[in-house]
Scaffold this active site. Sequence first.
Site, mmCIF file in Angstrom:
data_model
loop_
_atom_site.group_PDB
_atom_site.id
_atom_site.type_symbol
_atom_site.label_atom_id
_atom_site.label_comp_id
_atom_site.label_asym_id
_atom_site.label_seq_id
_atom_site.Cartn_x
_atom_site.Cartn_y
_atom_site.Cartn_z
ATOM 1 N N LYS A 64 -11.257 11.510 7.104
ATOM 2 C CA LYS A 64 -10.150 10.572 6.921
ATOM 3 C C LYS A 64 -9.030 10.954 7.881
ATOM 4 O O LYS A 64 -9.087 12.004 8.522
ATOM 5 C CB LYS A 64 -9.649 10.561 5.477
ATOM 6 C CG LYS A 64 -9.360 11.927 4.880
ATOM 7 C CD LYS A 64 -9.009 11.805 3.397
ATOM 8 C CE LYS A 64 -10.249 11.568 2.556
ATOM 9 N NZ LYS A 64 -10.152 10.475 1.628
ATOM 10 N N ARG A 65 -8.023 10.082 7.967
ATOM 11 C CA ARG A 65 -6.877 10.387 8.822
ATOM 12 C C ARG A 65 -6.329 11.775 8.523
ATOM 13 O O ARG A 65 -6.248 12.173 7.364
ATOM 14 C CB ARG A 65 -5.775 9.361 8.542
ATOM 15 C CG ARG A 65 -5.481 8.415 9.662
ATOM 16 C CD ARG A 65 -4.398 7.415 9.327
ATOM 17 N NE ARG A 65 -4.222 7.102 7.931
ATOM 18 C CZ ARG A 65 -3.116 7.355 7.252
ATOM 19 N NH1 ARG A 65 -2.099 7.973 7.820
ATOM 20 N NH2 ARG A 65 -3.016 6.996 5.991
ATOM 21 N N LYS A 101 -3.072 14.427 2.721
ATOM 22 C CA LYS A 101 -4.520 14.346 2.487
ATOM 23 C C LYS A 101 -5.144 15.736 2.393
ATOM 24 O O LYS A 101 -6.299 15.888 2.012
ATOM 25 C CB LYS A 101 -5.191 13.512 3.583
ATOM 26 C CG LYS A 101 -4.791 12.025 3.503
ATOM 27 C CD LYS A 101 -5.480 11.200 4.565
ATOM 28 C CE LYS A 101 -5.057 9.735 4.501
ATOM 29 N NZ LYS A 101 -5.577 9.022 3.322
ATOM 30 N N HIS A 143 0.831 -1.211 0.000
ATOM 31 C CA HIS A 143 0.000 0.000 0.000
ATOM 32 C C HIS A 143 0.864 1.258 0.000
ATOM 33 O O HIS A 143 0.372 2.350 0.258
ATOM 34 C CB HIS A 143 -0.918 -0.007 1.227
ATOM 35 C CG HIS A 143 -1.844 -1.179 1.289
ATOM 36 N ND1 HIS A 143 -3.163 -1.127 0.896
ATOM 37 C CD2 HIS A 143 -1.623 -2.460 1.673
ATOM 38 C CE1 HIS A 143 -3.717 -2.319 1.058
ATOM 39 N NE2 HIS A 143 -2.803 -3.143 1.528
ATOM 40 N N THR A 193 -10.210 4.085 -0.499
ATOM 41 C CA THR A 193 -11.512 3.403 -0.488
ATOM 42 C C THR A 193 -12.622 4.292 0.070
ATOM 43 O O THR A 193 -13.792 3.990 -0.113
ATOM 44 C CB THR A 193 -11.435 2.116 0.355
ATOM 45 O OG1 THR A 193 -10.881 2.424 1.644
ATOM 46 C CG2 THR A 193 -10.549 1.083 -0.320
ATOM 47 N N LYS A 212 -17.015 4.444 -0.767
ATOM 48 C CA LYS A 212 -18.158 4.388 0.150
ATOM 49 C C LYS A 212 -19.129 5.534 -0.136
ATOM 50 O O LYS A 212 -20.344 5.351 -0.142
ATOM 51 C CB LYS A 212 -17.661 4.454 1.599
ATOM 52 C CG LYS A 212 -16.751 3.306 1.985
ATOM 53 C CD LYS A 212 -15.969 3.599 3.262
ATOM 54 C CE LYS A 212 -14.852 2.606 3.460
ATOM 55 N NZ LYS A 212 -13.934 2.955 4.555
#
Length: 978
Positions: free
Chosen positions: A714-715, A720, A522, A825, A829
């Site tokens: 998200k984290r 990000k 990953h 991912t 969702k």
Amino acid sequence: MSLLLPPPLSTITRYQPITTKFSSFSFSSFISLRKNALKNPTNNGCKSLTRASGTAISSVTVEKDVADGTVVVIRAQDKTGFLDVIARVLKGFKIEKPTIQFDEKEDCFVIKFVVTDLGGSKIEDKESLIKIENALKEAVNDGVVLRKPGFVGGKKKTDRMFELMDGFLKNDPVSLQKDILHHVEYTVARSRFSFDDFEAYQALSHSVRDRLIERWHDTQQHFKKKDPKRLYFLSLEFLMGRSLSNSVINLGIRDQCAEALSQLGFEYEVLAEQEGDAALGNGGLARLSACQMDSLATLDYPAWGYGLRYQYGLFRQIILDGFQHEQPDYWLNFGNPWEIERVHVSYPVKFYGTVKEDVVNGKKCKVWIPGETVEAVAYDNPIPGYGTRNTINLRLWAAKPSDGYDIESYNTGDYINAIVNRQKAEIISNVLYPDDRSYQGKELRLKQQYFFVSASLQDIIRRFKDVHGNFDDFPDKVALQLNDTHPSISIAELMRVLLDEEHLGWKKSWNIVKKVFSFTTHTVQPEALEKVPVDLFQNVLPRHLQIIYDINFAFMEELKKKIGQDYARLSRMSIVEEGAVKNIRVANLSIVCSHTVNGVSRAHYELLKTRVFTDFYELWPEKFQYKTNGVTQRRWIVVSNPSLCALISKWLGTESWIRDIDLLARLREYASNSDLQKEWMMVKKINKMRLAEYIETMSGVKVSLDAMFDVQIKRIHEYKRQLLNILGVIHRYDCIKNMEKNEREKVVPRVCIIGGKAPPGYEIAKKIIKLCHAVAETINNDNDVGDLLKLVFIPDYNVSVAELVIPGSDLSQHISTAGHEASGTGSMKFLMNGCLLLATADGSTNEIIEEIGAENMFIFGAKINEVPALREKDSTIKAPVQFVRVVRMVRDGYFGFKDYFKSLCDTVENGKDFYLLGSDFASYLEAQAAADRAYVDKKKWNEMSILCTASSARFSSDRTIEDYAEKTWGIQPCKCPF
């Protein structure tokens, strides 16, 4: 209309339980019929059918049509459970006039009955009759429990045990109520006349778990009987979330449970909220593991998952004055009703010590004499499939002290030392990802990884040896999947077992090892690849270091034959990294020893080829593949968004899409249908109401349902780019503040929602969280802005919170710097739930664009191939004036905490903007403006939303698992008969 087997899900799962007349027969009724048949045997010419081996088998025939139905005849030797099996297979049909006779000459039972549809009409469709016949053959031949000859206790005990345990637990509301009250009284130990919501949840969970265990036992027995090739999924992380809601959906008893509880005075939804999250992971990789286990079970693959039973899950995030604080997640404080402790399943795991040479059967071999031993104890968690009886296992290991150490300490009166030894052992499985900035942290992480793989491999090898006499068949019966590099020490461990304990020799052991492992990475940056210092390895796992050196030597010699004396490349590809500190490159070990290396999206695959593992790709291009990650629609639509689930089933005319998600594509034909759009809007409004209530309860902020709910959860990490989102919110706020009153009337209202945890030692990420709260404090209390803009931070984000937030979202942001997200991912969702995406062309987004079309998304920012050049020019590129202004507002203390935010502002200015926030800012604002324009046109927005859901099939974990099964693992479905 033809009748299908299995019947439509609506007849057997979610809406109401269907029972046949046959199912009203108890086992004692069958015993009575069987005894009568034995007392009055017949000779009707029953012919015995035999296998090649000569053992008798069963036969099923559709004999003839009669006026009121079709006669089915089953002939079989003495087996028990016939009526139960028949009733389960023909659930959804009416079965009448059962008779049982015993043919004394042929030693077989003859069972006859008449089958009709539920209306009592004869089944005319020939294809349906053939399917009925085939389904019964499969169930009777494979699914009926045979009486074991020589069972301890003799024939009487065997018959008695079958008499007591022949049937399965019933799923009607009355039966569920009895089981719930039984567990209240005897498991929870509360009076059935006085118990609260949490105790009712515990009793319900145990009642559901009982049903899981039935299926789990049947599945494992079936796997043992068929002996297929099995997959063993090794992952240090499984972010399972709550089990109750997922289990009752997959078992098909959600409505029955709700009705049973309602009659007892409880609400199912309230009890479901009593369950805490099993936070045994961190982010996408862990949630991916959970989705893949669900798909493996649903698709009937013979698989086991292995991981660690952490005493404390991922930390609980507490926000005080806008600052993140971490608290331990005591998720096991009140027990876990879903796990089954297997105290008899434990294995010794060794650490430290020395290695000496010995002679066995005239051959030299290595013997590892450990300096410390701990016990790994198994905790099993049944994972049910949907629309199938298959229930697979997730086995988690907990560390306990070795009995020998405790006894020695107690015998010498050293009780304190015994307690210290216990604590020292248990710390191995205490915490997810211990801080590895110190030597002690690195040591604990290495011990954690080895503890997990050693116990798992001992269990796997024990199961293999139960059936097979030697290791020749091991690669044909075992597939080992490495989920990232955390379990990669299992390569050296398997070699050690085959060499030192099974004495197979190097060549044979190596041939086995390189055939069984597959590796999924990953990682997107070479510098992020895991390394373990050699001196640490030597201290903790001395024998494994020797084996790794031997593997590396053989690999280097082979490589020299292919590339010559290219020492720079040899050095890059070596498993052992030379330098001031020698390290073991764990990823290199995984690539060298695995038959397949997988990326998790097409973009990631390209990065592996061109940036991360270029040298290895050039050497072994055939090893490299990609399987784009996916998420399970069972969790992310059926469980988290039941209103949308019901609406989809209504318009598709079937619930089959829950298992065959490709059927979702049929929604495209209705995307512009005004009736569907109205119902779609209503579902979204209901979900937004739930989310708005949660926001008000959690933060005290009231939000307008007419606003666009714009979400990024998200984290928290610089790549990000939550900071980009916050700076965009500041720009929107600044624009509104500078508008005239009539201009504000044209503004699209926004509720901007951010959620996620910052790693405890990641200071910049923590400052981003504080900035979000500081900006929210200003905006949410500004009367000039009102409902036009709100900013909310959702604390302690986890799977359960995601199940609430995702269905209520209108727009979702996935805005990582291109080239930094392996897959992503989270976007899948949101996509499944009809949420529009605002995203960079990173990770799996490019494949989403192919499915849905760029016109139905809001894409912005630099492409992956453009990022390196932009970084080189960063110091010379002039940032947009809007970007400069909003950063200046933060730097000048507009939102307070001027000094605290200085270092945060420094990361995006003065040539230090590594993640290209300034470079992408103008494009980001354009994408946000496009989203505003689209939201105003409700018809167009709803059409785009429907198309998102209709285009999400490709991103189901079912498809991912099917790809792995076919192209990597070489496993086949092994369906447990009904």
